[in-house]
Scaffold this motif. Structure first.
Motif, short mmCIF file in Angstrom:
data_model
loop_
_atom_site.label_atom_id
_atom_site.label_comp_id
_atom_site.label_asym_id
_atom_site.label_seq_id
_atom_site.Cartn_x
_atom_site.Cartn_y
_atom_site.Cartn_z
N TRP A 54 0.82 -1.21 0.00
CA TRP A 54 0.00 0.00 0.00
C TRP A 54 0.86 1.26 0.00
O TRP A 54 0.33 2.35 0.09
N GLN A 55 2.16 1.10 -0.09
CA GLN A 55 3.10 2.21 -0.08
C GLN A 55 2.84 3.14 1.10
O GLN A 55 2.69 4.34 0.97
N SER A 56 2.82 2.55 2.29
CA SER A 56 2.55 3.31 3.50
C SER A 56 3.81 3.93 4.09
O SER A 56 3.74 4.64 5.08
N ARG A 57 4.94 3.66 3.45
CA ARG A 57 6.21 4.19 3.94
C ARG A 57 7.12 4.50 2.75
O ARG A 57 7.09 3.81 1.74
N THR A 58 7.92 5.53 2.90
CA THR A 58 8.90 5.90 1.89
C THR A 58 10.26 6.02 2.55
O THR A 58 10.41 6.73 3.55
N ASN A 59 11.26 5.33 2.01
CA ASN A 59 12.64 5.49 2.46
C ASN A 59 13.29 6.58 1.62
O ASN A 59 13.13 6.60 0.39
N VAL A 60 14.03 7.48 2.27
CA VAL A 60 14.72 8.55 1.57
C VAL A 60 16.22 8.30 1.70
O VAL A 60 16.75 8.21 2.80
N ILE A 61 16.88 8.17 0.54
CA ILE A 61 18.29 7.83 0.50
C ILE A 61 19.08 9.00 -0.09
O ILE A 61 18.70 9.56 -1.12
N ASP A 62 20.15 9.38 0.59
CA ASP A 62 21.05 10.41 0.09
C ASP A 62 21.87 9.79 -1.03
O ASP A 62 22.58 8.80 -0.83
N ARG A 63 21.76 10.32 -2.25
CA ARG A 63 22.45 9.75 -3.41
C ARG A 63 23.96 9.85 -3.33
O ARG A 63 24.67 9.02 -3.89
N LYS A 64 24.48 10.87 -2.62
CA LYS A 64 25.94 11.03 -2.54
C LYS A 64 26.58 10.00 -1.61
O LYS A 64 27.67 9.52 -1.88
N THR A 65 25.88 9.64 -0.53
CA THR A 65 26.45 8.70 0.43
C THR A 65 25.78 7.33 0.38
O THR A 65 26.26 6.40 1.02
N GLU A 67 23.12 6.52 1.77
CA GLU A 67 22.72 6.27 3.14
C GLU A 67 21.24 6.64 3.34
O GLU A 67 20.75 7.62 2.78
N LEU A 68 20.52 5.85 4.14
CA LEU A 68 19.14 6.16 4.49
C LEU A 68 19.15 7.36 5.43
O LEU A 68 19.74 7.30 6.51
N VAL A 69 18.53 8.47 5.01
CA VAL A 69 18.56 9.69 5.82
C VAL A 69 17.21 10.03 6.44
O VAL A 69 17.14 10.85 7.35
N ALA A 81 1.40 13.06 7.31
CA ALA A 81 2.55 12.17 7.21
C ALA A 81 3.60 12.62 8.22
O ALA A 81 3.61 13.77 8.64
N VAL A 82 4.48 11.69 8.58
CA VAL A 82 5.57 12.01 9.51
C VAL A 82 6.89 11.73 8.80
O VAL A 82 7.08 10.66 8.23
N ILE A 83 7.77 12.71 8.84
CA ILE A 83 9.12 12.57 8.29
C ILE A 83 10.05 12.37 9.48
O ILE A 83 10.21 13.26 10.31
N SER A 84 10.63 11.18 9.57
CA SER A 84 11.56 10.86 10.66
C SER A 84 12.98 10.86 10.10
O SER A 84 13.33 10.02 9.27
N LEU A 85 13.77 11.82 10.55
CA LEU A 85 15.15 11.94 10.07
C LEU A 85 16.05 10.96 10.82
O LEU A 85 15.75 10.52 11.93
N LYS A 86 17.17 10.64 10.21
CA LYS A 86 18.16 9.74 10.79
C LYS A 86 18.63 10.25 12.15
O LYS A 86 18.92 9.48 13.06
N TYR A 91 9.23 15.43 11.88
CA TYR A 91 8.49 16.55 11.30
C TYR A 91 7.15 16.02 10.81
O TYR A 91 7.06 14.90 10.32
N GLU A 92 6.13 16.85 10.94
CA GLU A 92 4.80 16.44 10.50
C GLU A 92 4.39 17.23 9.27
O GLU A 92 4.53 18.45 9.23
N TRP A 93 3.91 16.50 8.25
CA TRP A 93 3.34 17.10 7.05
C TRP A 93 1.83 17.07 7.23
O TRP A 93 1.25 16.02 7.48
#
Length: 166
Positions: A54-65, A67-69, A81-86, A91-93
């Protein structure tokens, strides 16, 4: 210090272009058949990869490293939505406009980004220079817009058939 960014959106592809002082400084480019995207702003480059059926989560990866950020989790019943940083910061959207034309990304403390949208363009006012948060806000907007279109597409045949019967 406030940062002002304008954006344009291509309706067919869903892609965004981001501008500062009239100069393109970034873009969000979505995959052809997926909701995965490449987000670039200033000197930062991120890959947004949706996870789960259901695509209930999105992983955000830094292309330079590579690494999951950050991880973005979506509330399926609300436009939230909630953005949880490394780093552990969260942060809340949230959508604040009645027609989903305004939305924010905030930690409800010292960082706040406001987005105003019209048909296929808009403006961003940010009191943070965090490129990840700025790009993530538009990415989340696209995910929720896509869900609404999918929902309409699923229910439209039912509505048409039921009105034709009567």
């Amino acid at each position: 210090m406030s940062k002002f960014i304008s954006w344009k959106n291509n309706w067919l592809s869903g892609n965004f272009q981001l501008f500062t002082d009239g100069v393109q400084k970034g873009a969000i480019t979505f995959g052809t058949w997926k909701s995965d995207a490449e987000g670039v702003f200033d000197d930062k480059n991120y890959f947004f990869s949706n996870v789960g059926f259901w695509q209930s989560r999105t992983n955000v990866i830094d292309r330079k490293t590579n690494e999951l950020v950050a991880v973005i989790t979506y509330d399926s019943w609300k436009s939230k939505a909630v953005i949880s940083l490394k780093s552990g910061e969260r942060y809340e959207w949230t959508s604040t406009g009645i027609w989903k034309s305004q939305f924010t990304v905030s930690n409800y403390n010292n960082e706040h980004i406001t987005y105003n949208a019209s048909s296929y363009s808009g403006a961003i006012s940010s009191d943070t220079d965090n490129e990840l948060l700025i790009v993530s806000g538009l990415f989340i907007k696209h995910i929720y817009n896509k869900r609404v279109v999918t929902l309409i597409a699923c229910f439209m045949p039912i509505i048409v058939i039921s009105t034709m019967r009567h």
